[in-house]
Motif scaffolding. Sequence first.
Motif, PDB file in Angstrom:
ATOM      1  N   ILE A 169      52.596  43.594  43.843  1.00 24.19           N
ATOM      2  CA  ILE A 169      51.633  43.928  42.781  1.00 24.19           C
ATOM      3  C   ILE A 169      50.832  42.695  42.390  1.00 24.19           C
ATOM      4  O   ILE A 169      49.596  42.743  42.257  1.00 24.19           O
ATOM      5  CB  ILE A 169      52.358  44.521  41.550  1.00 24.19           C
ATOM      6  N   LEU A 170      51.521  41.578  42.207  1.00 27.21           N
ATOM      7  CA  LEU A 170      50.836  40.348  41.814  1.00 27.21           C
ATOM      8  C   LEU A 170      49.886  39.876  42.909  1.00 27.21           C
ATOM      9  O   LEU A 170      48.774  39.402  42.622  1.00 27.21           O
ATOM     10  CB  LEU A 170      51.855  39.260  41.488  1.00 27.21           C
ATOM     11  N   LEU A 171      50.307  39.999  44.163  1.00 34.61           N
ATOM     12  CA  LEU A 171      49.426  39.613  45.263  1.00 34.61           C
ATOM     13  C   LEU A 171      48.187  40.500  45.315  1.00 34.61           C
ATOM     14  O   LEU A 171      47.083  40.021  45.614  1.00 34.61           O
ATOM     15  CB  LEU A 171      50.185  39.700  46.593  1.00 34.61           C
ATOM     16  N   GLY A 172      48.361  41.786  45.008  1.00 32.60           N
ATOM     17  CA  GLY A 172      47.225  42.698  44.976  1.00 32.60           C
ATOM     18  C   GLY A 172      46.228  42.319  43.892  1.00 32.60           C
ATOM     19  O   GLY A 172      45.011  42.294  44.124  1.00 32.60           O
ATOM     20  N   LEU A 173      46.735  42.000  42.707  1.00 35.45           N
ATOM     21  CA  LEU A 173      45.862  41.575  41.608  1.00 35.45           C
ATOM     22  C   LEU A 173      45.155  40.263  41.941  1.00 35.45           C
ATOM     23  O   LEU A 173      43.972  40.088  41.650  1.00 35.45           O
ATOM     24  CB  LEU A 173      46.678  41.420  40.325  1.00 35.45           C
ATOM     25  N   LEU A 174      45.907  39.351  42.557  1.00 37.92           N
ATOM     26  CA  LEU A 174      45.320  38.073  42.944  1.00 37.92           C
ATOM     27  C   LEU A 174      44.193  38.290  43.952  1.00 37.92           C
ATOM     28  O   LEU A 174      43.131  37.666  43.858  1.00 37.92           O
ATOM     29  CB  LEU A 174      46.414  37.172  43.530  1.00 37.92           C
TER      30      LEU A 174
ATOM     31  N   TYR B 110      48.535  35.971  35.043  1.00 39.83           N
ATOM     32  CA  TYR B 110      48.568  34.761  35.864  1.00 39.83           C
ATOM     33  C   TYR B 110      47.991  35.033  37.246  1.00 39.83           C
ATOM     34  O   TYR B 110      47.203  34.231  37.772  1.00 39.83           O
ATOM     35  CB  TYR B 110      50.004  34.248  35.991  1.00 39.83           C
ATOM     36  N   ALA B 111      48.373  36.154  37.845  1.00 41.59           N
ATOM     37  CA  ALA B 111      47.885  36.491  39.184  1.00 41.59           C
ATOM     38  C   ALA B 111      46.363  36.621  39.194  1.00 41.59           C
ATOM     39  O   ALA B 111      45.689  36.155  40.113  1.00 41.59           O
ATOM     40  CB  ALA B 111      48.539  37.783  39.669  1.00 41.59           C
ATOM     41  N   ILE B 112      45.812  37.245  38.160  1.00 37.37           N
ATOM     42  CA  ILE B 112      44.356  37.406  38.075  1.00 37.37           C
ATOM     43  C   ILE B 112      43.677  36.040  37.917  1.00 37.37           C
ATOM     44  O   ILE B 112      42.680  35.750  38.584  1.00 37.37           O
ATOM     45  CB  ILE B 112      43.989  38.336  36.905  1.00 37.37           C
ATOM     46  N   CYS B 113      44.224  35.192  37.052  1.00 39.14           N
ATOM     47  CA  CYS B 113      43.651  33.860  36.843  1.00 39.14           C
ATOM     48  C   CYS B 113      43.674  33.038  38.126  1.00 39.14           C
ATOM     49  O   CYS B 113      42.689  32.372  38.480  1.00 39.14           O
ATOM     50  CB  CYS B 113      44.412  33.126  35.734  1.00 39.14           C
TER      51      CYS B 113
ATOM     52  N   GLY C 285      43.761  34.209  41.114  1.00 36.41           N
ATOM     53  CA  GLY C 285      42.828  34.818  42.053  1.00 36.41           C
ATOM     54  C   GLY C 285      41.416  34.327  41.826  1.00 36.41           C
ATOM     55  O   GLY C 285      40.679  34.015  42.776  1.00 36.41           O
ATOM     56  N   LEU C 286      41.005  34.234  40.555  1.00 46.31           N
ATOM     57  CA  LEU C 286      39.674  33.710  40.225  1.00 46.31           C
ATOM     58  C   LEU C 286      39.533  32.262  40.692  1.00 46.31           C
ATOM     59  O   LEU C 286      38.502  31.869  41.257  1.00 46.31           O
ATOM     60  CB  LEU C 286      39.433  33.803  38.718  1.00 46.31           C
ATOM     61  N   PHE C 287      40.577  31.480  40.461  1.00 48.29           N
ATOM     62  CA  PHE C 287      40.565  30.082  40.870  1.00 48.29           C
ATOM     63  C   PHE C 287      40.503  29.933  42.388  1.00 48.29           C
ATOM     64  O   PHE C 287      39.655  29.217  42.934  1.00 48.29           O
ATOM     65  CB  PHE C 287      41.807  29.388  40.313  1.00 48.29           C
ATOM     66  N   LEU C 288      41.384  30.638  43.085  1.00 46.59           N
ATOM     67  CA  LEU C 288      41.439  30.510  44.543  1.00 46.59           C
ATOM     68  C   LEU C 288      40.187  31.055  45.212  1.00 46.59           C
ATOM     69  O   LEU C 288      39.722  30.506  46.216  1.00 46.59           O
ATOM     70  CB  LEU C 288      42.680  31.226  45.084  1.00 46.59           C
ATOM     71  N   GLY C 289      39.642  32.152  44.666  1.00 45.11           N
ATOM     72  CA  GLY C 289      38.419  32.702  45.228  1.00 45.11           C
ATOM     73  C   GLY C 289      37.270  31.714  45.142  1.00 45.11           C
ATOM     74  O   GLY C 289      36.480  31.568  46.089  1.00 45.11           O
TER      75      GLY C 289
END
Length: 247
Positions: free
Chosen positions: A39-44, A93-96, A98-102
């Motif tokens: 789930i966290l990976l999906g959100l990320l 955290y996963a969403i944050c 994801g924004l950073f890594l993207g």
Amino acid sequence: MNSSNPFFKNKNFTNTSKADVLDNADVMTISGTINKSLILLGLLAIAFAVTWYMTFQGYNPMVLTIGGAISGFVLVLITSFKPEYSRQLAPGYAICEGLFLGGISAIFELTSYAGIAMQAISATMVTFVVCFMLYKYEIIKVTEKFKSVVISATIAIAAFYLISWLLSMFTSYQPVHYGNSWMSIGISIFVIIIASLNLFLDFNQIEKGALNRNPKYMEWFSAMGLIITLVWLYVEFLRLLSKLSRD
């Protein structure tokens, strides 16, 4: 000295009161932790796509990238002290992240070469699978000596990065792990190896958490800790591939 990942040092892994556990539905399981990790990976991945898309559409992603990094760090600190809130904070955290890594992935894609992000993702996933199989079939066993070596190396890396960053901020010092010298490339390879070895500690602590019948919310806590290691590993692969691409 169980894991260099600060999440897995929490007392909830070793000092869980059985009075907090009502029945089997309220305890941590390995399958439950796997589901939470997915789930966290999906959100990320969704958040990753947002900043990635914005960058290639001509928008400046720095606000979301930097904001995601800072917010993610704050959520890590809060959850480290309040793991019972991990059910609510881990998705954030996963969403944050994801924004950073993207954002940084798009920057590397534009400044290094096309395809570097996909190569880093592939390298991270392959490393994860290999480490998991080695752990599952006990080809590499997590002994106390193994834990001590990995934890000591991880602390040394963190101290090295912090000191180098402070020196570069306030002096003309140029950290040796910058650039594409053979020493810099060697440091990146060493850091990737240590980050990979941290996965073994994470797997071991997740297994222990399930055996100790920790509270159900520790599935989110454990999944979040595993994502932290994967994010670190991915960033280091990006850095290494970028160094190797330079003349």
